[in-house]
Design a protein around this motif. Structure first.
Motif, PDB file in Angstrom:
ATOM      1  N   VAL A  69       0.844  -1.200   0.000  1.00 37.76           N
ATOM      2  CA  VAL A  69       0.000   0.000   0.000  1.00 37.76           C
ATOM      3  C   VAL A  69       0.876   1.246   0.000  1.00 37.76           C
ATOM      4  O   VAL A  69       1.861   1.329   0.740  1.00 37.76           O
ATOM      5  CB  VAL A  69      -0.945   0.003   1.217  1.00 37.76           C
ATOM      6  N   MET A  70       0.518   2.223  -0.830  1.00 38.34           N
ATOM      7  CA  MET A  70       1.219   3.500  -0.891  1.00 38.34           C
ATOM      8  C   MET A  70       0.400   4.569  -0.193  1.00 38.34           C
ATOM      9  O   MET A  70      -0.802   4.678  -0.424  1.00 38.34           O
ATOM     10  CB  MET A  70       1.460   3.935  -2.341  1.00 38.34           C
ATOM     11  N   SER A  71       1.045   5.354   0.656  1.00 36.49           N
ATOM     12  CA  SER A  71       0.378   6.492   1.263  1.00 36.49           C
ATOM     13  C   SER A  71       1.136   7.761   0.911  1.00 36.49           C
ATOM     14  O   SER A  71       2.371   7.773   0.863  1.00 36.49           O
ATOM     15  CB  SER A  71       0.266   6.335   2.780  1.00 36.49           C
ATOM     16  N   LEU A  72       0.404   8.797   0.639  1.00 38.42           N
ATOM     17  CA  LEU A  72       0.983  10.053   0.167  1.00 38.42           C
ATOM     18  C   LEU A  72       1.460  10.906   1.322  1.00 38.42           C
ATOM     19  O   LEU A  72       0.712  11.217   2.244  1.00 38.42           O
ATOM     20  CB  LEU A  72      -0.070  10.824  -0.651  1.00 38.42           C
ATOM     21  N   GLY A  73       2.716  11.286   1.283  1.00 36.07           N
ATOM     22  CA  GLY A  73       3.276  12.192   2.276  1.00 36.07           C
ATOM     23  C   GLY A  73       3.217  13.617   1.774  1.00 36.07           C
ATOM     24  O   GLY A  73       2.588  13.919   0.758  1.00 36.07           O
ATOM     25  N   GLN A  74       3.898  14.510   2.480  1.00 38.76           N
ATOM     26  CA  GLN A  74       3.925  15.903   2.075  1.00 38.76           C
ATOM     27  C   GLN A  74       4.751  16.073   0.805  1.00 38.76           C
ATOM     28  O   GLN A  74       5.489  15.184   0.411  1.00 38.76           O
ATOM     29  CB  GLN A  74       4.460  16.773   3.209  1.00 38.76           C
ATOM     30  N   GLN A  75       4.606  17.220   0.155  1.00 38.46           N
ATOM     31  CA  GLN A  75       5.314  17.477  -1.093  1.00 38.46           C
ATOM     32  C   GLN A  75       5.947  18.851  -1.080  1.00 38.46           C
ATOM     33  O   GLN A  75       5.602  19.705  -0.257  1.00 38.46           O
ATOM     34  CB  GLN A  75       4.346  17.354  -2.266  1.00 38.46           C
ATOM     35  N   THR A  76       6.895  19.046  -1.963  1.00 35.81           N
ATOM     36  CA  THR A  76       7.546  20.351  -2.055  1.00 35.81           C
ATOM     37  C   THR A  76       6.520  21.406  -2.466  1.00 35.81           C
ATOM     38  O   THR A  76       5.538  21.095  -3.137  1.00 35.81           O
ATOM     39  CB  THR A  76       8.688  20.316  -3.079  1.00 35.81           C
ATOM     40  N   PRO A  77       6.727  22.672  -2.081  1.00 34.30           N
ATOM     41  CA  PRO A  77       5.792  23.729  -2.455  1.00 34.30           C
ATOM     42  C   PRO A  77       5.582  23.804  -3.961  1.00 34.30           C
ATOM     43  O   PRO A  77       6.510  23.612  -4.749  1.00 34.30           O
ATOM     44  CB  PRO A  77       6.475  25.001  -1.936  1.00 34.30           C
ATOM     45  N   GLN A  78       4.369  24.069  -4.354  1.00 33.77           N
ATOM     46  CA  GLN A  78       4.018  24.147  -5.767  1.00 33.77           C
ATOM     47  C   GLN A  78       4.686  25.333  -6.441  1.00 33.77           C
ATOM     48  O   GLN A  78       4.622  26.455  -5.955  1.00 33.77           O
ATOM     49  CB  GLN A  78       2.498  24.259  -5.900  1.00 33.77           C
ATOM     50  N   VAL A  79       5.350  25.078  -7.570  1.00 34.18           N
ATOM     51  CA  VAL A  79       5.979  26.124  -8.366  1.00 34.18           C
ATOM     52  C   VAL A  79       5.578  25.911  -9.824  1.00 34.18           C
ATOM     53  O   VAL A  79       6.102  25.023 -10.501  1.00 34.18           O
ATOM     54  CB  VAL A  79       7.517  26.112  -8.234  1.00 34.18           C
ATOM     55  N   LEU A  80       4.648  26.697 -10.308  1.00 36.68           N
ATOM     56  CA  LEU A  80       4.156  26.529 -11.669  1.00 36.68           C
ATOM     57  C   LEU A  80       5.249  26.878 -12.685  1.00 36.68           C
ATOM     58  O   LEU A  80       6.101  27.718 -12.437  1.00 36.68           O
ATOM     59  CB  LEU A  80       2.929  27.396 -11.899  1.00 36.68           C
ATOM     60  N   GLY A  81       5.188  26.210 -13.846  1.00 32.90           N
ATOM     61  CA  GLY A  81       6.131  26.503 -14.918  1.00 32.90           C
ATOM     62  C   GLY A  81       7.356  25.623 -14.921  1.00 32.90           C
ATOM     63  O   GLY A  81       8.228  25.786 -15.776  1.00 32.90           O
ATOM     64  N   LEU A  82       7.444  24.661 -13.983  1.00 32.54           N
ATOM     65  CA  LEU A  82       8.615  23.783 -13.930  1.00 32.54           C
ATOM     66  C   LEU A  82       8.437  22.526 -14.776  1.00 32.54           C
ATOM     67  O   LEU A  82       9.312  22.134 -15.521  1.00 32.54           O
ATOM     68  CB  LEU A  82       8.881  23.351 -12.479  1.00 32.54           C
ATOM     69  N   SER A  83       7.314  21.873 -14.602  1.00 35.15           N
ATOM     70  CA  SER A  83       7.038  20.570 -15.214  1.00 35.15           C
ATOM     71  C   SER A  83       8.133  19.556 -14.894  1.00 35.15           C
ATOM     72  O   SER A  83       8.769  19.006 -15.790  1.00 35.15           O
ATOM     73  CB  SER A  83       6.868  20.694 -16.732  1.00 35.15           C
ATOM     74  N   PRO A  84       8.374  19.284 -13.590  1.00 30.67           N
ATOM     75  CA  PRO A  84       9.353  18.253 -13.239  1.00 30.67           C
ATOM     76  C   PRO A  84       8.852  16.891 -13.695  1.00 30.67           C
ATOM     77  O   PRO A  84       7.700  16.531 -13.465  1.00 30.67           O
ATOM     78  CB  PRO A  84       9.424  18.340 -11.715  1.00 30.67           C
ATOM     79  N   LYS A  85       9.712  16.124 -14.364  1.00 28.38           N
ATOM     80  CA  LYS A  85       9.304  14.796 -14.826  1.00 28.38           C
ATOM     81  C   LYS A  85      10.357  13.753 -14.505  1.00 28.38           C
ATOM     82  O   LYS A  85      10.188  12.935 -13.632  1.00 28.38           O
ATOM     83  CB  LYS A  85       8.981  14.801 -16.319  1.00 28.38           C
ATOM     84  N   GLY A  86      11.483  13.793 -15.232  1.00 29.90           N
ATOM     85  CA  GLY A  86      12.521  12.802 -15.001  1.00 29.90           C
ATOM     86  C   GLY A  86      13.027  12.852 -13.578  1.00 29.90           C
ATOM     87  O   GLY A  86      13.240  13.930 -13.005  1.00 29.90           O
ATOM     88  N   ILE A  87      13.220  11.673 -12.979  1.00 30.39           N
ATOM     89  CA  ILE A  87      13.602  11.607 -11.570  1.00 30.39           C
ATOM     90  C   ILE A  87      14.558  10.444 -11.388  1.00 30.39           C
ATOM     91  O   ILE A  87      14.370   9.378 -11.973  1.00 30.39           O
ATOM     92  CB  ILE A  87      12.331  11.472 -10.695  1.00 30.39           C
TER      93      ILE A  87
END
Length: 378
Positions: A69-87
């Protein structure tokens, strides 16, 4: 519309801003967010990270060891215009690298012992349209495809958390490099050119980071090349042909890295359409294909010694809508698809003997926004 034009249209809809200057340290707390499907219990778990292109952030996920089971934790603050994809997570699990496709930057996070993330500083300007990130098995080099620059780059990680550019290699006009994989045991690099329906191959020098074309490269496959995977023994390579709804299979020459198409390839997907991503389980017994067009996963058994594929009884298996990525959990227990349209992750357990999939209780698991890339630590 071609993959390249569709990608340009999607990225153009977002500004090409860099990560905003951050005055305070960004920390992803190891607590589950209230919007998750299930809370993070005291059960043993490990961490995963998912990039959220529309939100411009990265989220922490907790993966229960016993249930998947996956549970969602907190996330980095939203910054529009980045489109982060590759990780990409380095083998030491101390640094997480994220390519921001719309901003043309690379963000670097420190990973604490509890899995929380700390942004190390300002994002680094890089080539246009970073899409897929990969780290070689030694952890010495970070590679990325640059879709809009028609190139790929190699960075040295000799100083952990501080990538230094070794070289950027052009791949030809309008080739639109997308997916990339590095063979685990031999450091051969394979890149799909979605604009040319070809696979290019390079040998990566482990001492210098220099790349040399593999004899016979580029190699032909089907139309609309998308996801790609190499087995753990570096014997076989598989690529999804998005436009043909097939999977091409190749054997890898252990000495040169050259590809030879396997007898019976390409393999059909039955009624499934628009395959986007491929995953191979750690034992190299099974191959799974996420099909964006039909919202399901096609499952195959890999024939030992030949690499040929045989459809598993019960395939395909339903997912959320618009699956665009698929990841096999490192321990060999679970499989996850990232569903772009339904903004969630579908989880499966799989039978180690037959490869048959069973949906994990509570799946799909919300991500709050369309997932872009997913990596799992263990």
């Amino acid at each position: 519309m071609s993959f390249r034009r569709a990608a340009r249209a999607a990225f153009a809809a977002r500004s090409r801003a860099y990560w905003m200057a951050v005055g305070c340290t960004l920390v992803l707390a190891g607590l589950s967010a209230s919007c998750g499907n299930s809370s993070h219990s005291s059960s043993a778990s490990h961490n995963a990270y998912v990039s959220l292109p529309v939100k411009g952030s990265v989220a922490l996920l907790h993966v229960n060891d016993s249930t998947g089971v996956m549970s969602l934790g907190q996330q980095t603050p939203q910054v529009l215009g980045l489109s982060p994809k590759g990780i990409a997570l380095d083998p030491s699990k101390k640094f997480l690298y994220v390519g921001n496709s719309a901003a043309n930057t690379l963000s670097i996070f420190n990973v604490a012992s509890d899995g929380t993330l700390v942004l190390t500083g300002d994002a680094i300007p890089i080539a246009a349209g970073p899409l897929t990130l990969a780290i070689d098995a030694s952890g010495k080099y970070l590679l990325m495809t640059n879709t809009f620059d028609d190139s790929f780059s190699v960075y040295s990680l000799s100083t952990p958390g501080a990538p230094a550019l070794v070289a950027t290699t052009p791949l030809g006009s309008r080739t639109a490099p997308t997916e990339m994989t590095i063979s685990p045991s031999s450091n051969f690099v394979y890149i799909t050119l979605s604009g040319a329906d070809l696979i290019v191959a390079y040998s990566l020098d482990s001492a210098t980071g220099a790349v040399t074309p593999v004899p016979g490269s580029p190699f032909s496959a089907g139309r609309g090349l998308s996801g790609m995977a190499v087995d753990t023994g570096s014997k076989y390579l598989y690529v999804a042909n998005n436009s043909d709804a097939t999977v091409s299979a190749f054997s890898i020459n252990s000495g040169t890295g050259a590809l030879t198409q396997i007898s019976g390839s390409p393999y059909g997907l039955g009624t499934a359409t628009a395959p986007r991503a491929i995953a191979i389980d750690p034992s190299t017994a099974f191959l799974y294909v996420a099909n964006q067009g039909t919202n399901n996963v096609a499952a195959f058994a890999i024939t030992s010694g030949t690499g040929q594929l045989t459809t598993i009884t019960g395939s395909p298996y339903s997912t959320g809508t618009g699956p665009v990525l698929i990841v096999a959990e490192p321990t060999g227990k679970y499989l996850y698809t990232g569903n772009q349209t339904s903004s969630n992750i579908t989880g499966f357990s799989y039978d180690s003997t037959t490869g048959k999939l069973t949906t994990i209780t509570g799946s799909p698991f919300t991500t709050g926004s369309a997932p872009g890339g997913l990596t799992i630590a263990h």
